[in-house]
Scaffold this active site. Structure first.
Site, PDB file in Angstrom:
ATOM      1  N   CYS A 195       5.334 -10.427  -7.818  1.00 18.21           N
ATOM      2  CA  CYS A 195       6.004  -9.147  -7.391  1.00 18.21           C
ATOM      3  C   CYS A 195       5.007  -8.760  -6.037  1.00 18.21           C
ATOM      4  O   CYS A 195       3.814  -9.064  -6.139  1.00 18.21           O
ATOM      5  CB  CYS A 195       5.918  -8.069  -8.501  1.00 18.21           C
ATOM      6  SG  CYS A 195       6.251  -6.507  -7.694  1.00 18.21           S
TER       7      CYS A 195
ATOM      8  N   HIS B   2       1.952   2.066  -3.342  1.00 16.57           N
ATOM      9  CA  HIS B   2       1.010   2.975  -4.335  1.00 16.57           C
ATOM     10  C   HIS B   2       1.269   4.315  -3.945  1.00 16.57           C
ATOM     11  O   HIS B   2       0.910   5.309  -4.732  1.00 16.57           O
ATOM     12  CB  HIS B   2      -0.646   2.361  -3.753  1.00 16.57           C
ATOM     13  CG  HIS B   2      -0.795   1.295  -4.422  1.00 16.57           C
ATOM     14  ND1 HIS B   2      -0.434   0.919  -5.755  1.00 16.57           N
ATOM     15  CD2 HIS B   2      -1.604   0.364  -3.890  1.00 16.57           C
ATOM     16  CE1 HIS B   2      -1.097  -0.461  -6.181  1.00 16.57           C
ATOM     17  NE2 HIS B   2      -1.794  -0.689  -4.938  1.00 16.57           N
TER      18      HIS B   2
ATOM     19  N   HIS C  28      -0.095  -1.455  -9.845  1.00 14.20           N
ATOM     20  CA  HIS C  28       0.026  -2.943  -9.926  1.00 14.20           C
ATOM     21  C   HIS C  28       0.659  -3.355 -11.056  1.00 14.20           C
ATOM     22  O   HIS C  28       0.696  -3.210 -11.956  1.00 14.20           O
ATOM     23  CB  HIS C  28      -1.495  -3.632  -9.781  1.00 14.20           C
ATOM     24  CG  HIS C  28      -2.176  -3.225  -8.554  1.00 14.20           C
ATOM     25  ND1 HIS C  28      -3.711  -2.874  -8.794  1.00 14.20           N
ATOM     26  CD2 HIS C  28      -1.920  -3.228  -7.382  1.00 14.20           C
ATOM     27  CE1 HIS C  28      -4.166  -3.086  -7.415  1.00 14.20           C
ATOM     28  NE2 HIS C  28      -3.047  -3.040  -6.529  1.00 14.20           N
TER      29      HIS C  28
ATOM     30  N   GLU D  43       0.785  -1.237  -0.046  1.00 12.63           N
ATOM     31  CA  GLU D  43      -0.135   0.007  -0.030  1.00 12.63           C
ATOM     32  C   GLU D  43       0.909   1.344   0.117  1.00 12.63           C
ATOM     33  O   GLU D  43       0.295   2.141  -0.680  1.00 12.63           O
ATOM     34  CB  GLU D  43      -1.216   0.075   1.338  1.00 12.63           C
ATOM     35  CG  GLU D  43      -1.978  -1.021   1.299  1.00 12.63           C
ATOM     36  CD  GLU D  43      -2.822  -1.346  -0.071  1.00 12.63           C
ATOM     37  OE1 GLU D  43      -3.107  -0.181  -0.767  1.00 12.63           O
ATOM     38  OE2 GLU D  43      -3.345  -2.345  -0.173  1.00 12.63           O
TER      39      GLU D  43
ATOM     40  N   CYS E  52       9.580  -2.960 -10.525  1.00 14.51           N
ATOM     41  CA  CYS E  52       9.237  -2.159  -9.246  1.00 14.51           C
ATOM     42  C   CYS E  52      10.466  -1.874  -8.444  1.00 14.51           C
ATOM     43  O   CYS E  52      10.354  -0.687  -7.955  1.00 14.51           O
ATOM     44  CB  CYS E  52       8.240  -3.042  -8.735  1.00 14.51           C
ATOM     45  SG  CYS E  52       6.884  -3.297  -9.677  1.00 14.51           S
TER      46      CYS E  52
HETATM   47 ZN   LIG Z   1      -2.905  -2.438  -4.616  1.00 13.68          ZN
HETATM   48 ZN   LIG Z   2       6.809  -5.578  -9.957  1.00 10.66          ZN
END
Ligand SMILES: [Zn+2]
Ligand SMILES: [Zn+2]
Length: 348
Positions: A270, A258, A264, A255, A292
């Site tokens: 991941c 984000h 996502h 979270e 990411c």
């Molecule tokens: Zn999420």
């Molecule tokens: Zn990722």
């Protein structure tokens, strides 16, 4: 079961990008760091796996979204980046985390330390705990499950007022279930990304939540009066187990991701993968995929090896040093420890 595989060139472009400055930026990583990033491009990758879809109720088939590569993350002018005066993540616990809890106090501290290792380079502080009453939050009894639920919107308003000046973000956590609007059954969490805040409940991460005799159910027909917060005293709180700790570490790091602007993940297995239900959430790893990882690294600026070392230290420290009894349920992180060791070996 369906495996999502991307052609190597597509994955490489998602990671490195085609913009000359971003390609140049990628070259600034050390040879060892690039070895870790590019491990995902190998057929026999040691560290990274493809995403598998188990059913139509999984996140990707249920919520088609645009995928976000490194370049589209980096070029987003609206994403939030920590800065010198705004580099602290605050965690606010709301309501009880258990009675007299040596375990539960520690539990929040373990979670804080986990976030500090995950978001290596940022400070993570816990604010003094608050009761449900002091938030002034509206609550209800869920008519299906008969458990108490807090109205998430009120908690976000409360957090907005509590947010310290030097906050990068503030995250509220509670063991009580949440709902986002009257017509909804429940929600795991709700966030306002532009305001840098979110509130998340761990109630449904209790293994017994969906059991018929779950101890958090109120008597059928019992209807607490609005504003009578006495129902929250002695209300059932999930026990701290290794599974609860692993689930909470995963959801909080996801979270907060984000809030940094990470969407996502659809590239590889991941922690930023969306999840539609608990079984899918349990299936996703605690780790970031290379795409990411680069997003987060470019945002925070940490050394990749130092971050993994801090995470390994967190996993290995069970609180049993200095003659004290070990309490942190680190056995739930055994696989993660193996992964970190492999990764660190590659970085040497
Ligand atoms: Zn999420
Ligand atoms: Zn990722």
């Amino acid at each position: 079961m369906q495996v999502i595989t991307h052609p190597v060139e597509k994955l490489r472009a998602a990671l490195i990008s085609s913009r000359p400055d971003l390609v140049e930026g990628y070259k600034q990583y050390s040879k060892e760091e690039r070895r870790v990033f590019e491990d995902c491009l190998r057929k026999d990758s040691v560290l990274f796996q493809s995403i598998t879809i188990h059913s139509d109720s999984d996140w990707i088939p249920a919520h088609p979204e645009e995928s976000q590569d490194f370049q589209s993350f980096f070029s987003n002018p609206y994403r939030k980046t920590p800065s010198k005066g705004h580099n602290t993540i605050y965690i606010q616990t709301i309501g009880s985390f258990g009675e007299a809890g040596v375990h539960t106090d520690l539990y929040v501290e373990w979670l804080r330390q986990y976030c500090e290792a995950f978001y290596y380079g940022l400070l993570v502080k816990t604010l003094p705990p608050v009761t449900v009453q002091s938030t002034g939050c509206t609550f209800r009894v869920n008519s299906n499950t008969h458990n108490l639920q807090l109205y998430a919107g009120d908690l976000l308003n409360f957090l907005q007022k509590k947010k310290p000046r030097d906050a990068f973000c503030i995250v509220g956590i509670t063991m009580i279930d949440l709902y986002p609007k009257e017509s909804w059954n429940f929600v795991f969490g709700q966030a306002s990304l532009t305001e840098g805040m979110g509130v998340f409940s761990f109630a449904r991460y209790d293994d017994n939540f969906y059991n018929h005799n779950y101890a958090g159910r109120l008597r059928r027909g019992s209807k607490p009066k609005p504003g009578d917060y006495s129902v929250f005293s002695n209300y059932y709180i999930p026990p701290v187990t290794g599974t609860l700790l692993r689930r909470s570490c995963k959801v909080v790091s996801h979270e907060i991701g984000h809030i940094f602007g990470l969407k996502h993940c659809q590239w590889l297995s991941c922690v930023m993968q969306g999840s539609n239900h608990l079984e899918e959430s349990d299936r996703r790893p605690l780790t970031l995929c290379p795409v990411c990882l680069r997003k987060l690294q470019s945002s925070v600026g940490f050394s990749i090896a130092s971050r993994y070392k801090a995470l390994l230290q967190w996993v290995e420290d069970d609180g049993g040093s200095a003659g004290k009894q070990a309490v942190k349920p680190t056995e739930a992180f055994k696989e993660y420890r193996q992964w970190l060791l492999k990764c660190l070996a590659m970085l040497e």
